[in-house]
Design an enzyme around this catalytic site. Sequence first.
Site, short mmCIF file in Angstrom:
data_model
loop_
_atom_site.label_atom_id
_atom_site.label_comp_id
_atom_site.label_asym_id
_atom_site.label_seq_id
_atom_site.Cartn_x
_atom_site.Cartn_y
_atom_site.Cartn_z
N ASN A 1 -134.38 32.31 -8.58
CA ASN A 1 -135.34 33.42 -8.56
C ASN A 1 -135.62 34.05 -9.91
O ASN A 1 -136.70 34.58 -10.12
CB ASN A 1 -134.99 34.47 -7.49
N GLU B 1 -120.91 42.00 -13.73
CA GLU B 1 -121.52 41.38 -14.90
C GLU B 1 -122.15 42.47 -15.76
O GLU B 1 -122.30 43.61 -15.33
CB GLU B 1 -122.60 40.39 -14.49
N GLU C 1 -122.22 37.04 -7.53
CA GLU C 1 -123.36 37.96 -7.37
C GLU C 1 -124.19 37.42 -6.22
O GLU C 1 -124.83 36.38 -6.36
CB GLU C 1 -124.20 38.00 -8.66
N CYS D 1 -132.80 39.61 -5.25
CA CYS D 1 -131.60 40.01 -4.51
C CYS D 1 -131.62 41.50 -4.21
O CYS D 1 -131.10 41.93 -3.19
CB CYS D 1 -130.36 39.64 -5.31
P1 NAD Z 1 -128.01 29.32 -3.14
O1 NAD Z 1 -126.72 29.96 -2.80
O2 NAD Z 1 -128.59 28.37 -2.16
O3 NAD Z 1 -127.87 28.50 -4.50
C1 NAD Z 1 -127.46 29.10 -5.71
C2 NAD Z 1 -126.88 28.02 -6.62
O4 NAD Z 1 -125.68 27.51 -6.02
C3 NAD Z 1 -127.79 26.81 -6.81
O5 NAD Z 1 -127.67 26.35 -8.14
C4 NAD Z 1 -127.21 25.80 -5.83
O6 NAD Z 1 -127.52 24.46 -6.15
C5 NAD Z 1 -125.73 26.09 -5.94
N1 NAD Z 1 -124.89 25.68 -4.80
C6 NAD Z 1 -125.27 25.51 -3.50
N2 NAD Z 1 -124.19 25.13 -2.76
C7 NAD Z 1 -123.12 25.08 -3.59
C8 NAD Z 1 -121.73 24.77 -3.41
N3 NAD Z 1 -121.23 24.44 -2.22
N4 NAD Z 1 -120.91 24.83 -4.47
C9 NAD Z 1 -121.40 25.20 -5.68
N5 NAD Z 1 -122.70 25.48 -5.92
C10 NAD Z 1 -123.56 25.43 -4.89
O7 NAD Z 1 -129.03 30.49 -3.48
P2 NAD Z 1 -130.57 30.37 -3.84
O8 NAD Z 1 -131.34 30.07 -2.59
O9 NAD Z 1 -130.75 29.48 -5.04
O10 NAD Z 1 -130.87 31.86 -4.33
C11 NAD Z 1 -131.16 32.89 -3.47
C12 NAD Z 1 -129.94 33.77 -3.21
O11 NAD Z 1 -129.40 34.25 -4.43
C13 NAD Z 1 -130.28 35.00 -2.40
O12 NAD Z 1 -129.33 35.21 -1.41
C14 NAD Z 1 -130.21 36.12 -3.44
O13 NAD Z 1 -129.95 37.40 -2.91
C15 NAD Z 1 -129.12 35.64 -4.33
N6 NAD Z 1 -129.20 36.29 -5.64
C16 NAD Z 1 -128.27 37.24 -5.95
C17 NAD Z 1 -128.34 37.91 -7.17
C18 NAD Z 1 -127.32 38.96 -7.55
O14 NAD Z 1 -127.23 39.25 -8.74
N7 NAD Z 1 -126.57 39.53 -6.63
C19 NAD Z 1 -129.35 37.60 -8.07
C20 NAD Z 1 -130.28 36.64 -7.72
C21 NAD Z 1 -130.19 35.98 -6.49
#
Ligand code: NAD
Length: 500
Positions: free
Chosen positions: A161, A471, A259, A293
């Site tokens: 995102n 962070e 996060e 997020c």
């Molecule tokens: P996601 O959890 O599907 O993926 C995030 C990353 O993790 C990607 O690079 C993905 O390939 C990797 N990943 C997936 N499965 C994994 C595993 N088993 N082991 C290690 N890595 C793995 O999330 P997304 O769809 O890319 O992003 C959206 C989510 O991110 C939303 O829930 C959003 O709220 C959250 N987000 C949180 C913050 C924050 O700072 N709190 C900021 C931005 C986004």
Amino acid sequence: MFAHPETSVFSSWTDEILVAGEWRRGGGDLVESRDPATGEVVHAFHGASLEDVEAAVSGGLAAARDPAWRDLLPHQRAAMLHRIGDLIEERADLISAVQTADTGKTRKETRALALSAAGTFRYMAAALETMEEAVTPQRGGSLTMTAHEPYGVVAAITPWNSPIASDAQKIAPALAAGNAVVLKPPGWAPLVSLLLGRMAEEAGLPAGLLSVLPGSGSVIGNALVAHPKVGKVSFTGGTTTGRTIGRVAADKVMPVTLELGGKSPTIVFPDADLDQALAGVLFGIFSSSGQSCIAGSRVFVHADVYDDFVDRLVEATRKLRVGRGTDPDTDVAPLVHHRHRDEVAAMVDQAVSEGATVLVGGHAPEDRELEDGAYYLPTILSGVTNEATICRDEVFGPVAVVLPFSSEEELVTQANDNEFGLACGIWTGDYRRAYRVARAIDAGTVWINTYKQFSISTPFSGHKASGLGTEKGREGIKSYMRQKSLYWDLTGEPMPWGRH
Ligand code: NAD
């Protein structure tokens, strides 16, 4: 290699990823980046394989232990971070163009993300140069001090995102701390991370200190987390993935920063400046097309102003301009991927089937010019309670639910009655109330009469299922270091058994 102007950027990309200082074809599956505004492939290349993971981690560890990096003094490492920050700023237009093509986001937003990433490198450089260790109060014959040292190799795993900003938020402090970093960018938006790898190299970062391994999360991401030589994982993404990573980390007894997701309340009291509140609520949920997020997706409005405020909110939402991220007039750009758009649409449809009323939006735009893109109209739902699925689950799209409330106490209970605890917005003219509610809400960040403002100098963390660890801020560097205590005898006295 990345020629400007924008139109020729993609013809010059090669089928290469960055593995331990070497640009080479990845050994994994094909990764396709698509422009969500059109569905066209922007760039296709081979992602990382498990062998690439092995090479990146071993090469990273060797680079982190190399005296050429390990023995650099803080101000010398800081100079490197400044150079990377400068290059990012210089290339902000290029980064913005690449990221808009990769994610669909508006150019205004992707440019701001690039500049924020540059600022992150500079801030962490300054924090590093001025970081102090403590000589702790002496309680015996030893001089005692605390020191912090790098883990060695840090895995940084990021979502799609806001790619360059979340990459920088991890890479800058991890490098500042003296680590090597293996970055696993998201499958849907990997291009800007590869570009960042090029820029770090151009800035003179020694080979091996940054690897960029696009690929599947469950294979490449998981292999990185489980790798015995990875000393710390910093993850931003969904809560389900965060829990999986946390379980692997627990087995390794490895620190993680998580996060995660959110379902943030934004609260309008009747004594608020309602024009300001309206603009803030609108921006808080619909900027980044709601793919944020910290999106303010549960809008609590006091019963005294509910009807009028919601009418105005619906009208303002209807006027938001939905269009391509490259169009300077666009407010709401396409979602990151057609599949994600369909998931968002399905969640709205489910909410309606559970009794929600669509006040505005609720479907993809009918404009023929937008029919190939992953668009979804900004949507406001009403008629459900805080217990509804749509108020529980993160949508990660342009969808808000409006909920009336009558008393402050009831409001706080409802706002906190949610698995997540990432952020909150409070709109009120009463500073005592603002403080009271801000302290009562379970959230890592509370905005008062503003929303979605960020500063690298202010720590960021999620409460409850929204995360673990912190962070940003000066202490951000230390979360990439392990602590060590030193005791230096000052007396010369033999130890108790020394006379035997
Ligand atoms: P996601 O959890 O599907 O993926 C995030 C990353 O993790 C990607 O690079 C993905 O390939 C990797 N990943 C997936 N499965 C994994 C595993 N088993 N082991 C290690 N890595 C793995 O999330 P997304 O769809 O890319 O992003 C959206 C989510 O991110 C939303 O829930 C959003 O709220 C959250 N987000 C949180 C913050 C924050 O700072 N709190 C900021 C931005 C986004």
